[in-house]
Structure formats: C-alpha cells, structure tokens
Design a protein around this motif. Structure first.
Motif, mmCIF file in Angstrom:
data_model
loop_
_atom_site.group_PDB
_atom_site.id
_atom_site.type_symbol
_atom_site.label_atom_id
_atom_site.label_comp_id
_atom_site.label_asym_id
_atom_site.label_seq_id
_atom_site.Cartn_x
_atom_site.Cartn_y
_atom_site.Cartn_z
ATOM 1 N N SER A 109 0.825 -1.217 0.000
ATOM 2 C CA SER A 109 0.000 0.000 0.000
ATOM 3 C C SER A 109 0.855 1.261 0.000
ATOM 4 C CB SER A 109 -0.904 0.013 1.230
ATOM 5 O OG SER A 109 -0.122 0.130 2.405
ATOM 6 N N GLY A 110 2.099 1.135 0.447
ATOM 7 C CA GLY A 110 2.937 2.327 0.565
ATOM 8 C C GLY A 110 2.719 3.067 1.869
ATOM 9 N N ASP A 111 1.695 2.663 2.642
ATOM 10 C CA ASP A 111 1.465 3.294 3.942
ATOM 11 C C ASP A 111 2.562 2.868 4.924
ATOM 12 O OD1 ASP A 111 -0.834 4.463 3.026
ATOM 13 O OD2 ASP A 111 -2.189 2.951 3.871
ATOM 14 N N ARG A 112 2.832 3.732 5.886
ATOM 15 C CA ARG A 112 3.825 3.419 6.902
ATOM 16 C C ARG A 112 3.131 3.113 8.220
ATOM 17 N NH1 ARG A 112 8.686 5.880 4.981
ATOM 18 N NH2 ARG A 112 8.183 6.695 2.929
ATOM 19 N N ARG A 249 -6.818 9.018 1.308
ATOM 20 C CA ARG A 249 -5.427 8.555 1.462
ATOM 21 C C ARG A 249 -4.683 8.639 0.129
ATOM 22 N NH1 ARG A 249 -1.220 8.186 4.900
ATOM 23 N NH2 ARG A 249 -0.967 9.881 3.414
ATOM 24 N N GLU A 250 -5.340 8.171 -0.944
ATOM 25 C CA GLU A 250 -4.687 8.236 -2.258
ATOM 26 C C GLU A 250 -4.345 9.672 -2.643
ATOM 27 O OE1 GLU A 250 -7.263 4.556 -4.179
ATOM 28 O OE2 GLU A 250 -7.331 6.522 -5.181
ATOM 29 N N THR A 252 -3.963 12.357 -0.689
ATOM 30 C CA THR A 252 -2.921 12.986 0.131
ATOM 31 C C THR A 252 -1.551 12.465 -0.279
ATOM 32 O OG1 THR A 252 -3.473 11.374 1.862
ATOM 33 C CG2 THR A 252 -4.280 13.613 2.166
ATOM 34 N N ARG A 253 -1.498 11.197 -0.698
ATOM 35 C CA ARG A 253 -0.206 10.663 -1.160
ATOM 36 C C ARG A 253 0.177 11.317 -2.490
ATOM 37 N NH1 ARG A 253 -1.245 5.301 -1.461
ATOM 38 N NH2 ARG A 253 -1.132 4.994 0.766
ATOM 39 N N LYS A 254 -0.822 11.393 -3.393
ATOM 40 C CA LYS A 254 -0.561 11.958 -4.716
ATOM 41 C C LYS A 254 -0.054 13.402 -4.628
ATOM 42 C CE LYS A 254 -3.102 12.669 -9.085
ATOM 43 N NZ LYS A 254 -4.449 12.559 -9.686
ATOM 44 N N ASN A 256 1.370 14.830 -2.028
ATOM 45 C CA ASN A 256 2.455 14.957 -1.060
ATOM 46 C C ASN A 256 2.078 15.769 0.186
ATOM 47 O OD1 ASN A 256 5.047 14.608 -0.051
ATOM 48 N ND2 ASN A 256 5.790 16.517 -0.987
ATOM 49 N N ASP A 285 -0.952 9.313 8.479
ATOM 50 C CA ASP A 285 0.405 9.621 8.958
ATOM 51 C C ASP A 285 0.374 9.986 10.427
ATOM 52 O OD1 ASP A 285 1.890 9.623 6.306
ATOM 53 O OD2 ASP A 285 0.208 10.967 5.902
#
Ligand SMILES: *Cc1c(COP(=O)(O)O)cnc(C)c1O
Length: 456
Positions: A109-112, A249-250, A252-254, A256, A285
């Motif tokens: 997912s790329g989530d931490r 989530r997508e 906010t990732r896109k 940054n 995050d």
C-alpha cells in the motif's frame, strides 16, 4: 448536602460546558452520584441508562471491576509524576500496546506503520499536537511553504483555538473566526443535505472531486488534510460513503501532504472495528485517540505517528528541532493504568466480536424509526447513531432553533429513564459497547417514544 442544596449551590457557582446558563437556572437536571454497569444513578436514587456513553467515552459501563482495580493498584504506587525528563512503567507498557493494536498497513500500500506515541490529556490537545507536528515536520524537512491545513465542512476536532481552526461547525466556531488560523475547506459528503442529489455515489464523487481540486491547487502549501474518518460526530453524525477515506489517502499521497485521522470519537470500537481506519485498511500519517482510551474513566489522549514524521524532529540539541509541547499531567499514571486495563478487556472479553450482533440489532430496529413523521434521516456507523429530525419530511425543512426540538426529546427521554444528548435537531444514540441487548432494546424504546411524543 441534600438534593435541593446541591442544585442551588450548583446554580450559584458553576458555569457548565456548552450550556446556556440562563436556561440552567430553570431546567431540572439530575445530580449523578453513582454508576453501575450501563446505568447512572442520581442522588435521589433514580437510575438512567447511559445512552451516550457519558459523552462518547464510556466503553464497558461504570464501576468495571478490572479497571477499578487497575486504578487502585496504580494509586498504591504513585498518582502522578512528570513525563518531562522521566518515564514510568504504565505509560511505557501502554505505548507498546497502542502500537500493537494500531491499524497496520496492507502490503504494497505504501502506507507506513504508526510507531510513536505522544501523550496528552484531551482529544482537543491530541489534535493540537497533530497540527503542530505536521506543521513543524514540513518546516524541518525543508518545505517551509507547507503551512496550510485542509479540513472538512462540519468538522469537529475539539474546542481549543488550534482545533477550532480546523473545525467547521459555525454554531460553535463562527464567533472565534478572527482568532483562528486560515484553513482550506472541502465539503463533507453530507448526503441528506447535498444540494444536487442525495445519491450516495454521486455525493461521493462530487465531494472527492472538490477535495482533489483543493489539494491539487494548493499542493505546494498544504501541510495536512485533517478529518474524522467514517463518521463526523459532533456535526450530527455525518457518515462518509464507502471508499471515501481510501480515496482521501490516495489523494494525500498523490499531492504529497500528510493525512491526519482524528479517531477521538471513532476509536476503540465505536464504529464496529477497533479503529475506523480499519474499515478500509487505510493508515494515516498521524492518528489521534482519546475518549474511549481509558474506558471512559480518566482524561488521557494520544497522538500516534510514523517513524518518518518522528525522525524529522531528531537533531543536535542546539538545532532546536525538538517538539516543544507537553503539559503538567501528560501521561498521568492513573489514566495510563485505566487505559491498560481497558485494552486488556477488549482482548479478554472479545468486545469487538461480541459487538457485531448488537450493531445488527440497532440497524434493524432503527428502520422502524422512519415510521415517525419527524424522522428525516438515520445515520449509523457501528454504535454511533444520529437520528435527524425534520419539520417536513418531504421538503426536509428543519425545525426552527427556538423550538429546541432536540432538547425537548431528550428531556422526555430522561423522564423515561435514559440520558441522551442531542446535537441540534439530531438525536444521538451512542451506547457503551458493553450495553446488553436487553438494555439496547430499552434504550431504543425510550428514544422512539420520546421522539414520537416530542414531535407530535
Ligand atoms: C470529542 C472530540 C474531540 C475533543 O475531545 P475532548 O477530549 O473533548 O477535548 C476531538 N475530536 C473529535 C472527533 C471528538 O469527537
């Protein structure tokens, strides 16, 4: 003091929260002396079902033997010691457990993962911390232009100045506008009152398009998107359509930016899973928790974040990258002991599992409420329920504020033996997770009858 003396002394000396004190001088109010299970007992010995979990925080009822014992045991050691420059076992153990139960990223997912716990005393403060953390993070990561926060309309994140800045409930927040920092606002997906349509899919698409537009146009300047996942509580229980939080989530990732989930209300089982984020396997995050953390016993909150955010605060002493925040009672040991016992009970009692048939019972019985003329919309996420009352079902016209429709209904409920608290015209039901099916049925009966009588 007897009842009359208590009431008169209260009226003379006390200023109650979120309360029009002029009304308070005339209105009857119970003086609660004791609790037993899911009941509150007043000084006259009258028993009331705790229908809103003592303002959304109680989990297992009152006088829970395991939590009582844990607090007493801690009291036998120490009641309080500072967390600035010192540590203590209850807080250490609790952090380990919180990290263990926090939502986990799905592979790829790329989530931490959330790996760090910062304690505080209230939900509002946990949000203040989240905002300061997000802001300082970008300052110290060499992106000083990222200073703005994106919030949802109708949001509620607490009542301190920072948390009010990211709030969107005009009734509570408007007067303070000149004191607040500026934010960017996107409309929450309030299906029942969406201008163009009340089709869930369309409302979702349109609201997410607006979210994307704001994030795209301000990508250089946005520090974080802050939101209550799944259900905006104080707004009057505004639920989000499936897929909404994963898309947030997508996006906010896109673009940054950080994603802050305020799980102060939704956390600890309230939506049917331990955390609302789990419904869609989304990891923010930064995540804030409070209300249910101590089972509703003592004030304690926490802001959880990732190693990546945490590491931006590391440096030489003289670099002053330190997170300068901390209150006198941060990580109070008695509160941490209550929280540890609460987490233990969730596991031991299989609370989440046992909750599922109760959620189904609520869902089924709530359908009946649509028979009432004044019930316009019913929104539910697990045990978080809002019943929106309207003057005219067809036009969805609202009651005038001076009709105090919500207050009228909850006063009737109180006479029938349940404590409720409305949000304007929305009747809230939020029973403790441990409430039995029999008690839930009684609570629903009382709510139904009170709405019926109060709106006739
Ligand atoms: C209640 C609430 C807060 C504020 O918590 P306090 O402990 O009352 O300061 C913040 N966010 C949400 C979503 C809440 O429901």
């Amino acid at each position: 003091m007897n009842k009359a003396q208590l009431v008169s002394s209260d009226r003379k000396h006390i200023w109650h929260p979120f309360t029009q004190m002029r009304d308070w001088q005339e209105e009857e109010f119970p003086v609660i002396e004791k609790g037993a299970g899911c009941y509150l007992i007043d000084v006259d010995g009258r028993r009331y079902l705790d229908g809103v979990s003592s303002l959304w925080c109680n989990v297992f009822g009152h006088r829970v033997p395991a939590i009582d014992k844990a607090v007493k045991r801690q009291l036998g050691k120490i009641a309080h010691t500072t967390f600035l420059g010192l540590s203590h076992p209850a807080a250490i153990e609790l952090s380990e457990k919180l990290i263990a139960i926090a939502p986990k990223p799905s592979p790829g997912s790329g989530d931490r993962p959330l790996t760090r716990v910062f304690y505080s005393d209230s939900g509002s403060e946990s949000v203040e911390i989240a905002l300061k953390m997000a802001y300082q993070y970008w300052q110290q990561r060499g992106q000083p232009k990222k200073k703005k926060f994106v919030k949802l309309t109708n949001a509620y994140h607490g009542d301190t100045i920072g948390s009010v800045s990211v709030g969107g409930i005009d009734l509570f927040h408007q007067i303070y506008r000149p004191l607040l920092f500026e934010t960017l606002e996107v409309p929450s997906p309030y299906r029942y009152r969406w201008p163009a349509s009340d089709d869930a899919e369309q409302v979702k698409q349109e609201s997410l398009e607006m979210m994307e537009k704001v994030l795209r146009e301000n990508a250089e300047e946005v520090a974080a998107l802050v939101m209550e996942p799944l259900m905006q509580g104080a707004a009057g229980m505004i639920d989000q359509p499936a897929g909404y939080i994963s898309r947030a989530r997508e996006l906010t990732r896109k673009y940054n930016t950080l994603l802050i989930f305020d799980e102060v209300a939704t956390g600890f089982g309230r939506t049917g899973k331990l955390f609302a984020a789990e419904h869609e396997g989304v990891i923010p995050d930064i995540m804030t928790v409070a209300k249910g953390l101590t089972g509703g016993y003592l004030p304690l909150a926490a802001t959880l974040t990732t190693e990546r955010v945490y590491e931006a605060f590391l440096g030489q002493y003289e670099d002053f990258k330190t997170f300068f925040h901390g209150h006198t009672y941060t990580a109070n040991p008695l509160a941490c002991a209550a929280a540890l016992a609460t987490l233990e009970l969730f596991k031991k009692d299989r609370t989440i599992e046992k909750l599922q048939p109760k959620i189904a019972l609520l869902r089924k019985r709530l359908q009946d409420f649509y028979k009432l003329d004044a019930v316009g919309d019913i929104r539910q996420a697990g045990t978080m329920i809002g019943i929106e009352l309207v003057r005219d079902k067809r036009t969805r016209a609202e009651f005038a504020p001076k009709e105090k429709i919500g207050v009228r209904v909850i006063e009737l409920a109180r006479k029938k033996g349940a404590i409720l608290r409305p949000l304007g015209p929305v009747i809230v039901l939020m029973p403790p997770l441990a409430m039995t099916e029999k008690e839930l049925n009684r609570l629903l009966d009382i709510a139904y009858e009170s709405i019926k009588e109060g709106t006739e």
